[in-house]
Write a protein that holds these residues in place. Structure first.
Motif, PDB file in Angstrom:
ATOM      1  N   LEU A 115     -28.433  50.021  56.317  1.00 17.41           N
ATOM      2  CA  LEU A 115     -28.211  49.529  57.677  1.00 17.41           C
ATOM      3  C   LEU A 115     -28.038  50.724  58.601  1.00 17.41           C
ATOM      4  O   LEU A 115     -27.225  51.610  58.336  1.00 17.41           O
ATOM      5  CB  LEU A 115     -26.947  48.664  57.734  1.00 17.41           C
ATOM      6  CG  LEU A 115     -26.989  47.343  56.966  1.00 17.41           C
ATOM      7  CD1 LEU A 115     -25.577  46.825  56.758  1.00 17.41           C
ATOM      8  CD2 LEU A 115     -27.831  46.325  57.720  1.00 17.41           C
ATOM      9  N   SER A 116     -28.786  50.757  59.677  1.00 16.60           N
ATOM     10  CA  SER A 116     -28.625  51.818  60.660  1.00 16.60           C
ATOM     11  C   SER A 116     -27.731  51.320  61.789  1.00 16.60           C
ATOM     12  O   SER A 116     -27.013  50.330  61.641  1.00 16.60           O
ATOM     13  CB  SER A 116     -29.994  52.269  61.172  1.00 16.60           C
ATOM     14  OG  SER A 116     -30.707  51.172  61.708  1.00 16.60           O
ATOM     15  N   ARG A 117     -27.772  51.974  62.907  1.00 22.10           N
ATOM     16  CA  ARG A 117     -26.907  51.655  64.037  1.00 22.10           C
ATOM     17  C   ARG A 117     -26.978  50.158  64.386  1.00 22.10           C
ATOM     18  O   ARG A 117     -28.074  49.581  64.445  1.00 22.10           O
ATOM     19  CB  ARG A 117     -27.351  52.491  65.244  1.00 22.10           C
ATOM     20  CG  ARG A 117     -26.521  52.350  66.500  1.00 22.10           C
ATOM     21  CD  ARG A 117     -27.136  53.216  67.592  1.00 22.10           C
ATOM     22  NE  ARG A 117     -26.445  53.060  68.862  1.00 22.10           N
ATOM     23  CZ  ARG A 117     -25.387  53.762  69.229  1.00 22.10           C
ATOM     24  NH1 ARG A 117     -24.915  54.694  68.409  1.00 22.10           N
ATOM     25  NH2 ARG A 117     -24.807  53.572  70.388  1.00 22.10           N
ATOM     26  N   PRO A 118     -25.819  49.495  64.625  1.00 24.44           N
ATOM     27  CA  PRO A 118     -25.841  48.055  64.927  1.00 24.44           C
ATOM     28  C   PRO A 118     -26.660  47.724  66.164  1.00 24.44           C
ATOM     29  O   PRO A 118     -26.808  48.545  67.077  1.00 24.44           O
ATOM     30  CB  PRO A 118     -24.357  47.721  65.143  1.00 24.44           C
ATOM     31  CG  PRO A 118     -23.615  48.765  64.394  1.00 24.44           C
ATOM     32  CD  PRO A 118     -24.438  50.010  64.540  1.00 24.44           C
ATOM     33  N   GLU A 119     -27.145  46.503  66.176  1.00 21.14           N
ATOM     34  CA  GLU A 119     -28.034  46.061  67.255  1.00 21.14           C
ATOM     35  C   GLU A 119     -27.312  45.153  68.243  1.00 21.14           C
ATOM     36  O   GLU A 119     -27.942  44.350  68.936  1.00 21.14           O
ATOM     37  CB  GLU A 119     -29.241  45.341  66.634  1.00 21.14           C
ATOM     38  CG  GLU A 119     -30.050  46.252  65.724  1.00 21.14           C
ATOM     39  CD  GLU A 119     -30.966  45.502  64.786  1.00 21.14           C
ATOM     40  OE1 GLU A 119     -30.947  44.251  64.807  1.00 21.14           O
ATOM     41  OE2 GLU A 119     -31.687  46.162  64.013  1.00 21.14           O
ATOM     42  N   ARG A 124     -25.641  49.317  72.872  1.00 16.09           N
ATOM     43  CA  ARG A 124     -26.882  49.624  73.600  1.00 16.09           C
ATOM     44  C   ARG A 124     -26.818  50.967  74.314  1.00 16.09           C
ATOM     45  O   ARG A 124     -27.837  51.645  74.464  1.00 16.09           O
ATOM     46  CB  ARG A 124     -27.193  48.497  74.588  1.00 16.09           C
ATOM     47  CG  ARG A 124     -27.619  47.197  73.906  1.00 16.09           C
ATOM     48  CD  ARG A 124     -28.178  46.189  74.888  1.00 16.09           C
ATOM     49  NE  ARG A 124     -28.516  44.938  74.236  1.00 16.09           N
ATOM     50  CZ  ARG A 124     -29.630  44.712  73.565  1.00 16.09           C
ATOM     51  NH1 ARG A 124     -30.534  45.682  73.473  1.00 16.09           N
ATOM     52  NH2 ARG A 124     -29.861  43.533  72.994  1.00 16.09           N
ATOM     53  N   ASP A 125     -25.632  51.338  74.782  1.00 18.39           N
ATOM     54  CA  ASP A 125     -25.455  52.629  75.429  1.00 18.39           C
ATOM     55  C   ASP A 125     -25.506  53.721  74.365  1.00 18.39           C
ATOM     56  O   ASP A 125     -24.717  53.719  73.413  1.00 18.39           O
ATOM     57  CB  ASP A 125     -24.114  52.669  76.162  1.00 18.39           C
ATOM     58  CG  ASP A 125     -23.933  53.926  76.994  1.00 18.39           C
ATOM     59  OD1 ASP A 125     -24.622  54.935  76.731  1.00 18.39           O
ATOM     60  OD2 ASP A 125     -23.085  53.910  77.905  1.00 18.39           O
ATOM     61  N   VAL A 128     -22.344  55.479  73.100  1.00 16.51           N
ATOM     62  CA  VAL A 128     -21.395  54.804  72.221  1.00 16.51           C
ATOM     63  C   VAL A 128     -21.695  55.225  70.779  1.00 16.51           C
ATOM     64  O   VAL A 128     -22.782  54.992  70.273  1.00 16.51           O
ATOM     65  CB  VAL A 128     -21.480  53.270  72.362  1.00 16.51           C
ATOM     66  CG1 VAL A 128     -20.544  52.579  71.373  1.00 16.51           C
ATOM     67  CG2 VAL A 128     -21.139  52.857  73.786  1.00 16.51           C
ATOM     68  N   LYS A 129     -20.703  55.828  70.120  1.00 20.53           N
ATOM     69  CA  LYS A 129     -20.907  56.328  68.767  1.00 20.53           C
ATOM     70  C   LYS A 129     -20.739  55.222  67.725  1.00 20.53           C
ATOM     71  O   LYS A 129     -19.934  54.312  67.902  1.00 20.53           O
ATOM     72  CB  LYS A 129     -19.912  57.457  68.476  1.00 20.53           C
ATOM     73  CG  LYS A 129     -20.129  58.702  69.311  1.00 20.53           C
ATOM     74  CD  LYS A 129     -19.134  59.787  68.938  1.00 20.53           C
ATOM     75  CE  LYS A 129     -19.360  61.052  69.762  1.00 20.53           C
ATOM     76  NZ  LYS A 129     -18.385  62.114  69.402  1.00 20.53           N
ATOM     77  N   PHE A 130     -21.503  55.335  66.655  1.00 13.30           N
ATOM     78  CA  PHE A 130     -21.333  54.486  65.477  1.00 13.30           C
ATOM     79  C   PHE A 130     -21.041  55.396  64.298  1.00 13.30           C
ATOM     80  O   PHE A 130     -21.907  56.144  63.839  1.00 13.30           O
ATOM     81  CB  PHE A 130     -22.585  53.644  65.218  1.00 13.30           C
ATOM     82  CG  PHE A 130     -22.503  52.829  63.948  1.00 13.30           C
ATOM     83  CD1 PHE A 130     -21.510  51.878  63.777  1.00 13.30           C
ATOM     84  CD2 PHE A 130     -23.436  53.015  62.932  1.00 13.30           C
ATOM     85  CE1 PHE A 130     -21.436  51.129  62.599  1.00 13.30           C
ATOM     86  CE2 PHE A 130     -23.380  52.266  61.763  1.00 13.30           C
ATOM     87  CZ  PHE A 130     -22.373  51.323  61.594  1.00 13.30           C
ATOM     88  N   MET A 131     -19.792  55.352  63.814  1.00 11.81           N
ATOM     89  CA  MET A 131     -19.356  56.218  62.724  1.00 11.81           C
ATOM     90  C   MET A 131     -18.542  55.372  61.743  1.00 11.81           C
ATOM     91  O   MET A 131     -17.305  55.371  61.773  1.00 11.81           O
ATOM     92  CB  MET A 131     -18.538  57.389  63.269  1.00 11.81           C
ATOM     93  CG  MET A 131     -19.277  58.227  64.296  1.00 11.81           C
ATOM     94  SD  MET A 131     -18.298  59.599  64.965  1.00 11.81           S
ATOM     95  CE  MET A 131     -18.245  60.694  63.536  1.00 11.81           C
ATOM     96  N   PRO A 132     -19.218  54.615  60.870  1.00 10.07           N
ATOM     97  CA  PRO A 132     -18.529  53.630  60.028  1.00 10.07           C
ATOM     98  C   PRO A 132     -17.631  54.278  58.985  1.00 10.07           C
ATOM     99  O   PRO A 132     -17.995  55.264  58.347  1.00 10.07           O
ATOM    100  CB  PRO A 132     -19.685  52.875  59.363  1.00 10.07           C
ATOM    101  CG  PRO A 132     -20.809  53.867  59.329  1.00 10.07           C
ATOM    102  CD  PRO A 132     -20.671  54.666  60.596  1.00 10.07           C
ATOM    103  N   THR A 133     -16.430  53.680  58.815  1.00  5.57           N
ATOM    104  CA  THR A 133     -15.431  54.241  57.908  1.00  5.57           C
ATOM    105  C   THR A 133     -15.086  53.351  56.731  1.00  5.57           C
ATOM    106  O   THR A 133     -14.565  53.842  55.727  1.00  5.57           O
ATOM    107  CB  THR A 133     -14.138  54.555  58.676  1.00  5.57           C
ATOM    108  OG1 THR A 133     -13.751  53.397  59.425  1.00  5.57           O
ATOM    109  CG2 THR A 133     -14.328  55.736  59.616  1.00  5.57           C
ATOM    110  N   ASP A 134     -15.326  52.034  56.811  1.00  7.00           N
ATOM    111  CA  ASP A 134     -14.957  51.169  55.701  1.00  7.00           C
ATOM    112  C   ASP A 134     -15.686  49.846  55.820  1.00  7.00           C
ATOM    113  O   ASP A 134     -16.234  49.501  56.882  1.00  7.00           O
ATOM    114  CB  ASP A 134     -13.449  50.933  55.671  1.00  7.00           C
ATOM    115  CG  ASP A 134     -12.935  50.486  54.302  1.00  7.00           C
ATOM    116  OD1 ASP A 134     -13.729  50.454  53.332  1.00  7.00           O
ATOM    117  OD2 ASP A 134     -11.741  50.158  54.191  1.00  7.00           O
TER     118      ASP A 134
END
Length: 316
Positions: A115-119, A124-125, A128-134
């Motif tokens: 899975l890549s960056r959520p849609e 959308r900006d 906005v960072k996506f850095m999943p931790t759990d």
């Protein structure tokens, strides 16, 4: 008599003989920054070793081997490891906090999907960072916590192998805000079967959120602690939680591991690996999980910065 730490009935000693990292993994131990997944079917325990692969611990804790990964995945830091089962197959779920990806693979290391960056609109900006931790698997849904990024909790449609239609939470600077997080660092299904217990690390609390994303309640632990996650287990016929804390409420003191009543979140034992047991690298505790084998209760632990693996056994 061995040195012990904690309060009865949860006093623990260090198992020096269970420090079982293979030689090839030891140079990478300093970079450990993740968590453990215990096979609920009584098999092995898994965790990510950045720069090395996936570590598999034997059921008796006396041996570890390395599951090699494709070259593009081997350098990644998998910030947590969870085991889920759907479509009749067990899988590892591994969020890579620095690479905007969540990897789902078989227990043998075969890649199922990524899975890549959520849609969602919230992402959308590009700023906005996506850095999943759990991640947590509950009510047939996989939930992903973006603890180092925008602090949303997002649902995954496992059958379609893509993001679902639910996201909730988000970032706050208010330590009392309900349903928002300073850092949504770790999460697990609560024993009541209806909520996620989400570690809000800088605010020393766990927020219970329904599987529909609605806030339910907040549970505080000692102020100044920085809980990284939570793991629940039935021990002696009662439900308890174990929490690894990044810091101690007293500045400059090595961080503790807390055992909590799983329902009231009252601290029933404070475990100090460095202070009481001499685990010199245990200044900050990143992940701790319960493990029971042959009627012995263990805590499998991971310190951070520097990373260090160690095992504690409950004293009878």
């Amino acid at each position: 008599m061995p040195k012990t730490t904690g309060q009865a009935p949860f006093t623990f000693s260090l198992c020096d003989d269970l420090y079982t990292l293979p030689e090839r993994a030891r140079p990478h131990e300093v970079d450990l920054h993740g968590g453990f997944a215990v096979d609920p079917k009584g098999g092995s325990i898994y965790y990510g070793m950045p720069g090395c692969g996936i570590m598999r611990i034997s059921a008796d804790l006396t041996n570890q081997d390395i599951i090699d990964l494709p070259s593009d995945l081997q350098p990644l830091n998998f910030h947590s490891t969870k085991i889920i089962e759907f479509d009749g197959k067990q899988r590892l779920v591994l969020p890579a906090n620095g690479d905007e990806t969540v990897v789902v693979m078989g227990l043998d290391g075969s890649i199922d999907f990524r899975l890549s960056r959520p849609e969602f609109d919230e992402y959308r900006d590009a700023e906005v960072k996506f850095m999943p931790t759990d991640t947590a698997y509950a009510d047939g849904t996989l939930f992903v916590a973006d603890g180092y990024g925008a602090n949303y909790i997002s649902a995954v449609d496992l059958q379609a192998k893509k993001w679902g239609d639910l996201t909730f939470g988000g970032k706050t600077e208010d330590p009392h805000a309900e349903g928002l997080f300073g850092t949504a660092h770790g999460l697990a299904p609560a024993p009541d079967g209806h909520h996620l217990s989400i570690a809000d690390r800088p605010n020393a609390r766990f927020q219970h959120m329904g599987f529909d994303g609605h806030f339910h309640s907040s549970h505080c632990i000692p102020d100044g602690s920085k809980p990284c996650g939570i793991d629940f287990e039935d021990v002696d016929g009662k439900s308890y939680a174990v929490v690894g804390s990044l810091d101690d409420p007293q500045e400059g003191r090595a961080a503790p591991i807390y055992v909590l009543d799983a329902h009231s979140y009252e601290v029933v034992s404070t475990i100090r690996p460095k202070e009481d047991l001499g685990v010199e690298l245990a200044d900050h505790i990143h992940n701790t999980v319960w493990y029971q084998h042959n009627e012995q209760v263990y805590l499998i632990c991971q310190a951070w910065n520097p990373g260090h693996y160690f095992v504690l056994a409950r004293e009878s």
